[in-house]
Structures are given as C-alpha cells and as structure tokens.
Design a protein around this motif. Sequence first.
Motif, PDB file in Angstrom:
ATOM      1  N   THR A 166       4.992  -6.158   0.195  1.00 35.75           N
ATOM      2  CA  THR A 166       4.955  -4.747   0.600  1.00 35.75           C
ATOM      3  C   THR A 166       3.899  -4.574   1.700  1.00 35.75           C
ATOM      4  OG1 THR A 166       5.520  -4.061  -1.637  1.00 35.75           O
ATOM      5  CG2 THR A 166       4.587  -2.368  -0.212  1.00 35.75           C
ATOM      6  N   THR A 167       4.230  -3.769   2.720  1.00 35.11           N
ATOM      7  CA  THR A 167       3.260  -3.569   3.804  1.00 35.11           C
ATOM      8  C   THR A 167       2.660  -2.164   3.729  1.00 35.11           C
ATOM      9  OG1 THR A 167       4.968  -2.831   5.331  1.00 35.11           O
ATOM     10  CG2 THR A 167       4.424  -5.180   5.366  1.00 35.11           C
ATOM     11  N   TYR A 168       1.430  -2.048   4.234  1.00 33.03           N
ATOM     12  CA  TYR A 168       0.684  -0.788   4.247  1.00 33.03           C
ATOM     13  C   TYR A 168       0.038  -0.619   5.618  1.00 33.03           C
ATOM     14  CZ  TYR A 168       1.082  -1.360  -0.810  1.00 33.03           C
ATOM     15  OH  TYR A 168       1.572  -1.538  -2.076  1.00 33.03           O
ATOM     16  N   ASP A 169      -0.261   0.642   5.969  1.00 32.40           N
ATOM     17  CA  ASP A 169      -1.012   0.885   7.196  1.00 32.40           C
ATOM     18  C   ASP A 169      -2.394   0.260   7.087  1.00 32.40           C
ATOM     19  OD1 ASP A 169       1.062   2.283   8.242  1.00 32.40           O
ATOM     20  OD2 ASP A 169       0.238   4.278   7.766  1.00 32.40           O
ATOM     21  N   LEU A 170      -2.965  -0.114   8.228  1.00 35.70           N
ATOM     22  CA  LEU A 170      -4.322  -0.659   8.243  1.00 35.70           C
ATOM     23  C   LEU A 170      -5.299   0.383   7.723  1.00 35.70           C
ATOM     24  CD1 LEU A 170      -4.176  -2.369  11.713  1.00 35.70           C
ATOM     25  CD2 LEU A 170      -4.417  -3.541   9.514  1.00 35.70           C
ATOM     26  N   GLY A 171      -6.200  -0.055   6.850  1.00 37.33           N
ATOM     27  CA  GLY A 171      -7.173   0.872   6.291  1.00 37.33           C
ATOM     28  C   GLY A 171      -8.017   0.158   5.265  1.00 37.33           C
ATOM     29  N   PRO A 172      -8.958   0.915   4.642  1.00 38.51           N
ATOM     30  CA  PRO A 172      -9.863   0.274   3.689  1.00 38.51           C
ATOM     31  C   PRO A 172      -9.237   0.113   2.307  1.00 38.51           C
ATOM     32  CG  PRO A 172     -10.450   2.570   3.975  1.00 38.51           C
ATOM     33  CD  PRO A 172      -9.271   2.327   4.864  1.00 38.51           C
ATOM     34  N   SER A 173      -8.242  -0.767   2.188  1.00 35.72           N
ATOM     35  CA  SER A 173      -7.696  -1.031   0.854  1.00 35.72           C
ATOM     36  C   SER A 173      -7.373  -2.504   0.721  1.00 35.72           C
ATOM     37  CB  SER A 173      -6.461  -0.166   0.583  1.00 35.72           C
ATOM     38  OG  SER A 173      -5.512  -0.354   1.588  1.00 35.72           O
ATOM     39  N   HIS A 174      -7.380  -2.974  -0.518  1.00 36.75           N
ATOM     40  CA  HIS A 174      -7.257  -4.422  -0.733  1.00 36.75           C
ATOM     41  C   HIS A 174      -6.311  -4.789  -1.859  1.00 36.75           C
ATOM     42  CE1 HIS A 174     -10.043  -3.221  -3.830  1.00 36.75           C
ATOM     43  NE2 HIS A 174     -10.089  -4.433  -4.334  1.00 36.75           N
ATOM     44  N   VAL A 175      -5.756  -3.781  -2.549  1.00 37.84           N
ATOM     45  CA  VAL A 175      -4.875  -4.081  -3.684  1.00 37.84           C
ATOM     46  C   VAL A 175      -3.528  -3.391  -3.482  1.00 37.84           C
ATOM     47  CG1 VAL A 175      -4.603  -3.943  -6.192  1.00 37.84           C
ATOM     48  CG2 VAL A 175      -6.886  -4.157  -5.219  1.00 37.84           C
ATOM     49  N   CYS A 176      -2.452  -4.115  -3.771  1.00 40.90           N
ATOM     50  CA  CYS A 176      -1.099  -3.576  -3.647  1.00 40.90           C
ATOM     51  C   CYS A 176      -0.840  -2.532  -4.723  1.00 40.90           C
ATOM     52  CB  CYS A 176      -0.092  -4.721  -3.775  1.00 40.90           C
ATOM     53  SG  CYS A 176       1.623  -4.173  -3.710  1.00 40.90           S
ATOM     54  N   GLU A 177      -0.274  -1.375  -4.293  1.00 44.44           N
ATOM     55  CA  GLU A 177       0.005  -0.309  -5.262  1.00 44.44           C
ATOM     56  C   GLU A 177       1.225  -0.631  -6.115  1.00 44.44           C
ATOM     57  OE1 GLU A 177       0.370   3.204  -2.857  1.00 44.44           O
ATOM     58  OE2 GLU A 177      -1.667   2.920  -2.059  1.00 44.44           O
ATOM     59  N   MET A 178       2.050  -1.575  -5.649  1.00 47.19           N
ATOM     60  CA  MET A 178       3.275  -1.936  -6.376  1.00 47.19           C
ATOM     61  C   MET A 178       2.984  -2.951  -7.475  1.00 47.19           C
ATOM     62  SD  MET A 178       5.510  -0.169  -4.879  1.00 47.19           S
ATOM     63  CE  MET A 178       5.346   0.891  -3.460  1.00 47.19           C
ATOM     64  N   CYS A 179       2.216  -4.011  -7.121  1.00 45.80           N
ATOM     65  CA  CYS A 179       2.089  -5.137  -8.061  1.00 45.80           C
ATOM     66  C   CYS A 179       0.637  -5.551  -8.306  1.00 45.80           C
ATOM     67  CB  CYS A 179       2.887  -6.328  -7.544  1.00 45.80           C
ATOM     68  SG  CYS A 179       2.089  -7.197  -6.169  1.00 45.80           S
ATOM     69  N   PHE A 180      -0.308  -4.837  -7.731  1.00 46.25           N
ATOM     70  CA  PHE A 180      -1.732  -5.153  -7.863  1.00 46.25           C
ATOM     71  C   PHE A 180      -2.110  -6.499  -7.243  1.00 46.25           C
ATOM     72  CE2 PHE A 180      -0.720  -2.287 -11.419  1.00 46.25           C
ATOM     73  CZ  PHE A 180      -1.520  -1.217 -11.053  1.00 46.25           C
ATOM     74  N   GLY A 181      -1.246  -7.060  -6.416  1.00 46.22           N
ATOM     75  CA  GLY A 181      -1.581  -8.294  -5.695  1.00 46.22           C
ATOM     76  C   GLY A 181      -2.588  -7.992  -4.592  1.00 46.22           C
ATOM     77  N   PRO A 182      -3.268  -9.036  -4.080  1.00 45.83           N
ATOM     78  CA  PRO A 182      -4.243  -8.829  -2.999  1.00 45.83           C
ATOM     79  C   PRO A 182      -3.554  -8.596  -1.651  1.00 45.83           C
ATOM     80  CG  PRO A 182      -4.118 -11.161  -3.564  1.00 45.83           C
ATOM     81  CD  PRO A 182      -3.211 -10.435  -4.527  1.00 45.83           C
ATOM     82  N   LEU A 183      -4.151  -7.721  -0.841  1.00 48.04           N
ATOM     83  CA  LEU A 183      -3.598  -7.457   0.487  1.00 48.04           C
ATOM     84  C   LEU A 183      -4.252  -8.366   1.522  1.00 48.04           C
ATOM     85  CD1 LEU A 183      -3.521  -3.532   0.478  1.00 48.04           C
ATOM     86  CD2 LEU A 183      -1.731  -5.154  -0.232  1.00 48.04           C
TER      87      LEU A 183
END
Length: 416
Positions: free
Chosen positions: A25-42
């Motif tokens: 899953t992709t996300y916009d660049l920003g201060p986050s490090h955990v996937c909201e779908m599966c809690f995997g690392p970004l």
Amino acid sequence: MTSVLDRPAAQFGSAANLVCRECGTTYDLGPSHVCEMCFGPLEIGYDADLQALVTRESIEAGPQTMWRYHGLLPVAPLVDLHVGMTRLVPAPHLAKVLGMRALWVKDDSGNPTHSFKDRVVSVAASAARALGFEVLSCASTGNLANAVAAAAANSGLKSVVFIPNDLEAGKVVTTAVYGGTLVAVEGSYDDVNRLCAEVAGELPWAFVNVNVRPFYAEGSKTVGYEIAEQLGWRLPEQVVIPIASGSLLTKVDKAWRELGKLGLVDPTSYQVFGAQSAGCSPVSSAFRAGHDVVQPVRPTGIAKSLNIGNPADGPYALDVVRRTGGAIDDVQDGEIIEGIQLLAETTGIFAETAGGVTVATLRKLLASGALDPEAETVILNTGDGLKTLDAVEAVARPTATIRPSLDAFREAGLGL
Ligand SMILES: *Cc1c(COP(=O)(O)O)cnc(C)c1O
Ligand SMILES: [Zn+2]
C-alpha cells in the motif's frame, strides 16, 4: 505545523511516496512509518524517472560528502554537517594475517560525530525540516544520540535525546556537550525505544527512528553508493556489515541494487554477511536456526551500539543475506576485543566495539568456510574506538614504565 502538501516537491528529492514493505500500500510522503492496513513498516518509494536523471558525472560533480547522491535520496540537503565520503582503506596486512586476497575497510569513524549515524541523521534532520518540525528526537544506543544532538545544534532544531542509563561515558559526554535535552532512562534500549514510540504519539516531534524512520533509513544507502564509487564504479564480491536494527545491512543492498538498475555499475553478484555479538544475537540465531521470524532477546555484552534485542529490520536483513548467499554469525566479548586489536595493529584504524564485532565475525566466517578468502571483500567500521575506551583499557597499556635514564631504558630490553 505546516502540512507536507504546502511544501515544494523539490525538498523531497526523487522520493515519490511511502510504500508498505509487507502489503505494498502506498501513502503520501509524510511523518509516518506504519501501514494503516497491515501494520507493516513503511519505506520510501522513488520516482524512477527522477532517479534516472542521476549519472556518474552528476555525482562526481557534487560535493565531497554523502549529499553528492542527493538525487537518489528522499530529501534535499537541508542539514549538512559535511558527512560521508569517508575513506575506503585497502587492508593488505590484515588480509595477509587472515589469508585473504583483497580486503578493504570502509571507515565511517571519520564522520563528524565519529560513526555512520551521521548519515542517517543528515537525511532524517533534513526531512524534519522539510516537514516543518522544530524538535529532533531519538532513542539511541549512543552513536545516534551524538549524531542527533550535533545535527540539531548545527541546524537550529531543538534536540531531545533518550538513552539507556548504562551507556559508555564517552557517548554520554559527546551527546550532552551539544547542549540539547538528554534523558537517561532506567532500562534497556528496547525499553527506551518503547517509551519513545509512546512520546511520539503525544508530541509533535520528529523522532528519527520512529515517525521519520523511512527517511532516516535511506541515509544508510550512501555507504553502499560510496563503496561502489570508491572501487571505481563497481561492486565488491563480499561485504561484512554489523547488525543492530538490521537497517544498515538492508540499505547497502538496496543501494547496490539501485546502482545496478540505473546502469551506474554492472549489476554483478555479491554476498552480504552480517555480524552480531553473542550478547545480542537475535538475527544471527534466527539465521542459524533457519527461521524467518526474529525472537527478541535481552542484550548483554560490550558491543552496546549493537545492543538492540528486538531489531525492527531483522527479518529483512535475513532476507538479504539469504537472497545473496551470505551468512550471519556472532562473536564473544573476548573475540570482539581481539578484533579491535587486530584491526588497529594491521591497519592503523581504531574501531569501537561494533568494528571489533565485524572483524571478529569476518575471522569466524573465514574459519567456517562461509566467506571466500579469494573474493574481494569490504568490511564496515561503523564507529570510533575513542568512544569505547573501556573495552580495551585492560589490554592497551604501555609496553613498559621506566625511570627517565638511558640505563633504565637499556634494562627494559626494548632495543627492538
Ligand atoms: C547503529 C549502529 C550500527 C547498526 O545500525 P542498524 O542500522 O541499526 O543495524 C552499527 N554500528 C554502529 C557503531 C552503530 O552505531
Ligand atoms: Zn501494509
């Protein structure tokens, strides 16, 4: 706080998005490090067209620092302490002692705060500024603390650094001196890290190894880029890398795959080897047992900079080592001290305990036949021995103590 969307895209270099390493899953660049779908690392995803603009010539025309590779990194050089382009030292005497044909030491003790952590912090601090943060923070086993405090001091950010309260004096002093806030926590690194994850949920701070970790981690790629460039734009056949969280090891591999894909080097095959101490060997143990999952441990032993008992990138480090046909091993404290001495006596490089781990593991991997003595090999020295003097104090003593007279000198039998 300013939103990412208000910032000019150029500040994010060739980065395109954040990608979940597990589900994609992709996300916009920003201060986050955990996937909201599966809690995997970004992880940072790149715009291939932007990265393809980078050539050997454009890199060589850049500064003599890690920022010469900024076109392959996720942020512009907003924080620059002249980090990187550390020396790649041929080590023929060490090679001879070990029965090897060709060996180099990539010596990252030459960075401004004397460890490879200046690289990751340069990228994390630049990302923090691009994202509008005012406070730079981290949980650290020591070297990261130094690097964060120095980068903040240099760039006008405030720093709040969390460390376990049993760190080497050399690492406490060299953090506190930069004047930020330094919090000693009664617990292990893993306790400190857990606390930071909670604080990060409360306060609008950039935690280099929590919410801006995807940016931070990319800084380690520059070790890989530099080795390739310094070898004359080619890859070595074997590399030995110390493992704490496992991030550095995975990013050297990522860097070499990128260089191959971009046509900046021939995509020759290489083997990646990992080094841990026996006092904290969760990744090495998983490798030996053939497991994909890394069982957390409670760390002990002198290699404190590597003492992460629950390594975030452990499974990915295992993947890289297995995919490339490498191996991981671990060594006892006594072997680590011998490793520091052997490196110092054959190369003139004084490594911290992590460097001792790497040299001792190199030795062990040669003895077990896992590592080929005929193949071109690079080992990483990631930190400076001056920060871990305690480790070698007992074995690095004056040869003799004498009265100031010629007779006394003669009697000591030192006429080499
Ligand atoms: C942090 C550190 C490492 C390893 O870093 P990871 O990316 O967490 O595996 C190696 N050596 C030294 C000296 C370090 O400080
Ligand atoms: Zn996911």
